[in-house]
Design a protein around this motif. Structure first.
Motif, PDB file in Angstrom:
ATOM      1  N   PHE A  84       0.854  -1.203   0.000  1.00 49.47           N
ATOM      2  CA  PHE A  84       0.000   0.000   0.000  1.00 49.47           C
ATOM      3  C   PHE A  84       0.887   1.250   0.000  1.00 49.47           C
ATOM      4  O   PHE A  84       0.731   2.148  -0.813  1.00 49.47           O
ATOM      5  CB  PHE A  84      -0.915  -0.014   1.231  1.00 49.47           C
ATOM      6  CG  PHE A  84      -1.730   1.244   1.388  1.00 49.47           C
ATOM      7  CD1 PHE A  84      -2.786   1.518   0.538  1.00 49.47           C
ATOM      8  CD2 PHE A  84      -1.426   2.159   2.394  1.00 49.47           C
ATOM      9  CE1 PHE A  84      -3.525   2.686   0.681  1.00 49.47           C
ATOM     10  CE2 PHE A  84      -2.160   3.330   2.542  1.00 49.47           C
ATOM     11  CZ  PHE A  84      -3.216   3.589   1.676  1.00 49.47           C
ATOM     12  N   CYS A  85       1.833   1.282   0.940  1.00 53.14           N
ATOM     13  CA  CYS A  85       2.779   2.411   1.012  1.00 53.14           C
ATOM     14  C   CYS A  85       3.878   2.022   2.007  1.00 53.14           C
ATOM     15  O   CYS A  85       3.583   1.730   3.171  1.00 53.14           O
ATOM     16  CB  CYS A  85       2.051   3.669   1.488  1.00 53.14           C
ATOM     17  SG  CYS A  85       3.168   5.046   1.784  1.00 53.14           S
ATOM     18  N   VAL A  87       5.805   3.768   3.625  1.00 58.63           N
ATOM     19  CA  VAL A  87       5.790   4.654   4.803  1.00 58.63           C
ATOM     20  C   VAL A  87       4.815   4.083   5.837  1.00 58.63           C
ATOM     21  O   VAL A  87       5.114   4.031   7.046  1.00 58.63           O
ATOM     22  CB  VAL A  87       5.360   6.092   4.412  1.00 58.63           C
ATOM     23  CG1 VAL A  87       5.304   6.979   5.638  1.00 58.63           C
ATOM     24  CG2 VAL A  87       6.281   6.672   3.362  1.00 58.63           C
ATOM     25  N   ILE A  91       5.627   3.067   9.650  1.00 58.96           N
ATOM     26  CA  ILE A  91       4.896   3.637  10.794  1.00 58.96           C
ATOM     27  C   ILE A  91       4.313   2.517  11.657  1.00 58.96           C
ATOM     28  O   ILE A  91       4.475   2.501  12.878  1.00 58.96           O
ATOM     29  CB  ILE A  91       3.767   4.582  10.295  1.00 58.96           C
ATOM     30  CG1 ILE A  91       4.359   5.849   9.685  1.00 58.96           C
ATOM     31  CG2 ILE A  91       2.805   4.940  11.428  1.00 58.96           C
ATOM     32  CD1 ILE A  91       3.351   6.773   8.999  1.00 58.96           C
ATOM     33  N   PHE A 291      12.326   7.084  -0.997  1.00 57.70           N
ATOM     34  CA  PHE A 291      10.882   7.293  -1.154  1.00 57.70           C
ATOM     35  C   PHE A 291      10.677   8.300  -2.281  1.00 57.70           C
ATOM     36  O   PHE A 291      11.217   9.415  -2.240  1.00 57.70           O
ATOM     37  CB  PHE A 291      10.284   7.827   0.155  1.00 57.70           C
ATOM     38  CG  PHE A 291       8.814   8.112   0.074  1.00 57.70           C
ATOM     39  CD1 PHE A 291       7.909   7.103  -0.255  1.00 57.70           C
ATOM     40  CD2 PHE A 291       8.316   9.385   0.312  1.00 57.70           C
ATOM     41  CE1 PHE A 291       6.551   7.358  -0.329  1.00 57.70           C
ATOM     42  CE2 PHE A 291       6.952   9.653   0.249  1.00 57.70           C
ATOM     43  CZ  PHE A 291       6.066   8.629  -0.075  1.00 57.70           C
ATOM     44  N   LEU A 296       3.317  10.439  -4.464  1.00 60.86           N
ATOM     45  CA  LEU A 296       2.256  10.752  -3.493  1.00 60.86           C
ATOM     46  C   LEU A 296       0.924  11.037  -4.180  1.00 60.86           C
ATOM     47  O   LEU A 296       0.880  11.744  -5.186  1.00 60.86           O
ATOM     48  CB  LEU A 296       2.647  11.977  -2.669  1.00 60.86           C
ATOM     49  CG  LEU A 296       3.649  11.746  -1.542  1.00 60.86           C
ATOM     50  CD1 LEU A 296       4.198  13.072  -1.042  1.00 60.86           C
ATOM     51  CD2 LEU A 296       3.007  10.979  -0.407  1.00 60.86           C
ATOM     52  N   CYS A 301      -3.658   9.400   0.583  1.00 62.96           N
ATOM     53  CA  CYS A 301      -3.225   9.820   1.923  1.00 62.96           C
ATOM     54  C   CYS A 301      -4.427  10.156   2.817  1.00 62.96           C
ATOM     55  O   CYS A 301      -4.413   9.865   4.009  1.00 62.96           O
ATOM     56  CB  CYS A 301      -2.281  11.013   1.835  1.00 62.96           C
ATOM     57  SG  CYS A 301      -0.702  10.613   1.058  1.00 62.96           S
ATOM     58  N   VAL A 306      -3.144   5.558   8.775  1.00 59.31           N
ATOM     59  CA  VAL A 306      -2.100   6.094   9.652  1.00 59.31           C
ATOM     60  C   VAL A 306      -1.658   7.493   9.195  1.00 59.31           C
ATOM     61  O   VAL A 306      -0.587   7.972   9.563  1.00 59.31           O
ATOM     62  CB  VAL A 306      -0.878   5.142   9.755  1.00 59.31           C
ATOM     63  CG1 VAL A 306      -1.272   3.845  10.429  1.00 59.31           C
ATOM     64  CG2 VAL A 306      -0.258   4.873   8.391  1.00 59.31           C
ATOM     65  N   SER A 307      -2.515   8.130   8.419  1.00 55.79           N
ATOM     66  CA  SER A 307      -2.178   9.446   7.852  1.00 55.79           C
ATOM     67  C   SER A 307      -1.772  10.456   8.924  1.00 55.79           C
ATOM     68  O   SER A 307      -0.862  11.270   8.723  1.00 55.79           O
ATOM     69  CB  SER A 307      -3.399   9.961   7.079  1.00 55.79           C
ATOM     70  OG  SER A 307      -3.141  11.203   6.531  1.00 55.79           O
ATOM     71  N   HIS A 312       5.609  12.058   5.762  1.00 53.64           N
ATOM     72  CA  HIS A 312       6.047  11.942   4.368  1.00 53.64           C
ATOM     73  C   HIS A 312       5.041  12.509   3.371  1.00 53.64           C
ATOM     74  O   HIS A 312       5.403  12.848   2.247  1.00 53.64           O
ATOM     75  CB  HIS A 312       6.321  10.467   4.036  1.00 53.64           C
ATOM     76  CG  HIS A 312       7.613   9.969   4.601  1.00 53.64           C
ATOM     77  ND1 HIS A 312       7.796   9.760   5.951  1.00 53.64           N
ATOM     78  CD2 HIS A 312       8.794   9.664   3.999  1.00 53.64           C
ATOM     79  CE1 HIS A 312       9.029   9.330   6.156  1.00 53.64           C
ATOM     80  NE2 HIS A 312       9.652   9.267   4.996  1.00 53.64           N
ATOM     81  N   LYS A 313       3.776  12.592   3.760  1.00 49.04           N
ATOM     82  CA  LYS A 313       2.750  13.063   2.805  1.00 49.04           C
ATOM     83  C   LYS A 313       2.957  14.527   2.410  1.00 49.04           C
ATOM     84  O   LYS A 313       2.336  15.010   1.476  1.00 49.04           O
ATOM     85  CB  LYS A 313       1.347  12.837   3.371  1.00 49.04           C
ATOM     86  CG  LYS A 313       1.053  13.622   4.632  1.00 49.04           C
ATOM     87  CD  LYS A 313      -0.377  13.334   5.078  1.00 49.04           C
ATOM     88  CE  LYS A 313      -0.723  14.160   6.300  1.00 49.04           C
ATOM     89  NZ  LYS A 313      -0.906  13.381   7.486  1.00 49.04           N
TER      90      LYS A 313
HETATM   91  S1  SF4 Z   1      -0.385   9.278   4.477  1.00 45.00           S
HETATM   92 FE1  SF4 Z   1       1.751   8.659   4.510  1.00 45.00          FE
HETATM   93  S2  SF4 Z   1       1.662   6.485   4.948  1.00 45.00           S
HETATM   94 FE2  SF4 Z   1      -0.354   7.068   4.261  1.00 45.00          FE
HETATM   95  S3  SF4 Z   1      -0.352   6.725   2.041  1.00 45.00           S
HETATM   96 FE3  SF4 Z   1       0.237   8.866   2.376  1.00 45.00          FE
HETATM   97  S4  SF4 Z   1       2.474   8.819   2.410  1.00 45.00           S
HETATM   98 FE4  SF4 Z   1       1.788   6.734   2.706  1.00 45.00          FE
END
Ligand code: SF4
Length: 327
Positions: A84-85, A87, A91, A291, A296, A301, A306-307, A312-313
């Motif tokens: 999924f991501c 990051v 986390i 990354f 993005l 996001c 866990v946003s 990183h977003k």
């Molecule tokens: S909020 Fe952060 S962890 Fe979630 S998809 Fe976006 S970059 Fe990835």
């Protein structure tokens, strides 16, 4: 408020704000309501967005609790998180997170009618129509073919309501996991149950989400005790709708459609999974990967569970570390 969270790049901040207030979604939510409701709902959505930003600023001002990371052990859901991501993977591997129901609708939908309830309804009546209300059948039209096969299966274990589910381990591979459903119907298989907002594109889409496919493949390939040679991802597509109760009209979640994707252990799927697990183990060893900030997607996001923990977003951090680090 967005600048306080770290959105320093104008373009990234604007795109995120657009996704956050989600006017398109607000419009679809007001579908079927008298016109004068529309403005009120847009105001409501803005209020929710502001509340969400407040919560995020508050959360980021407090010190997060760090977990003791086991860099060797990987779980099937972590495989899904990574795809999924990466990051999100970092986390969830590092911090004690409290997922936000505003951004992860599954947390709300788990209170609703789930596959387990429908399997039980089918078992009582031996009739697929008893697993769905007539209102649902009118909206769905034709049910996916595999639903009958799934509903008529024997439950070997379900992990939706059962608080004492067995966690399966593959000690040789340092791997663990629990499928949502471990079922049997002549042969064993696994099912992951997901909830997603309805739109026409999702109904016509031929493909499942890659993170869900990877999670299912991880269960089939790594957890050999399950003996699962194939798996299914069920997507319950929901929408907010006007609901008439005895004395009032309100909005509530309603099922609009159901999609089922079968995932088989083909050579291509095995090759895909092997590359994913290799990338995860590589990250766990090196504890840092690049990354791509250009990858993005603000809408992703916004809907990420866990946003509120994620730095990183903002598009400012070109590397991901383990344990999670905002630098
Ligand atoms: S909020 Fe952060 S962890 Fe979630 S998809 Fe976006 S970059 Fe990835």
């Amino acid at each position: 408020m967005l600048k306080k969270i770290g959105f320093k790049i104008d373009r990234v901040r604007k795109n995120y704000l657009k996704a956050l207030i989600n006017l398109e979604y607000t419009e679809s939510w007001t579908m079927g309501f008298p016109n004068d409701y529309s403005r009120n709902f847009q105001v409501l959505m803005l209020g929710r967005a502001i509340k969400r930003l407040y919560k995020e600023i508050e959360l980021k001002a407090t010190t997060s609790s760090f977990l003791t990371i086991n860099y060797n052990m990987i779980s099937a859901s972590e495989v899904g998180n990574f795809v999924f991501c990466p990051v999100s993977y970092s986390i969830q591997k590092s911090l004690l997170v409290d997922e936000d129901p505003e951004s992860n609708v599954e947390l709300i939908w788990d209170e609703k009618k789930i596959l387990l309830d429908r399997i039980n309804a089918y078992k009582k009546a031996k009739n697929i129509n008893h697993a769905f209300s007539s209102e649902e059948m009118n909206k769905i039209g034709t049910l996916p073919k595999s639903i009958g096969y799934i509903l008529s299966s024997k439950i070997l274990q379900e992990n939706k309501k059962n608080k004492k589910s067995i966690i399966f381990y593959n000690k040789a591979n340092d791997f663990c996991g629990v499928p949502d459903y471990w079922l049997s119907n002549n042969e064993n298989f696994v099912v992951e149950e997901k909830f997603t907002r309805y739109n026409e594109n999702k109904v016509s889409s031929e493909n499942e989400y890659l993170n869900h496919k990877a999670e299912l493949l991880a269960q089939m390939i790594e957890l050999d005790k399950l003996g699962a040679k194939n798996g299914y991802i069920i997507y319950w597509l929901w929408n907010f709708e006007k609901v008439r109760y005895e004395n009032r009209v309100s909005t509530d979640y309603r099922l609009r459609n159901v999609k089922i994707h079968e995932v088989k252990l083909t050579p291509e799927n095995r090759k895909y999974y092997n590359q994913v697990i290799l990338n995860i183990r590589d990250f766990n060893t090196k504890k840092a990967i690049n990354f791509n900030v250009n990858s993005l997607k603000p809408n992703k996001c916004i809907n990420c569970g866990v946003s509120q923990y994620c730095h990183h977003k903002t598009g400012l951090i070109p590397q991901i570390q383990l344990p999670y680090n905002k630098k």
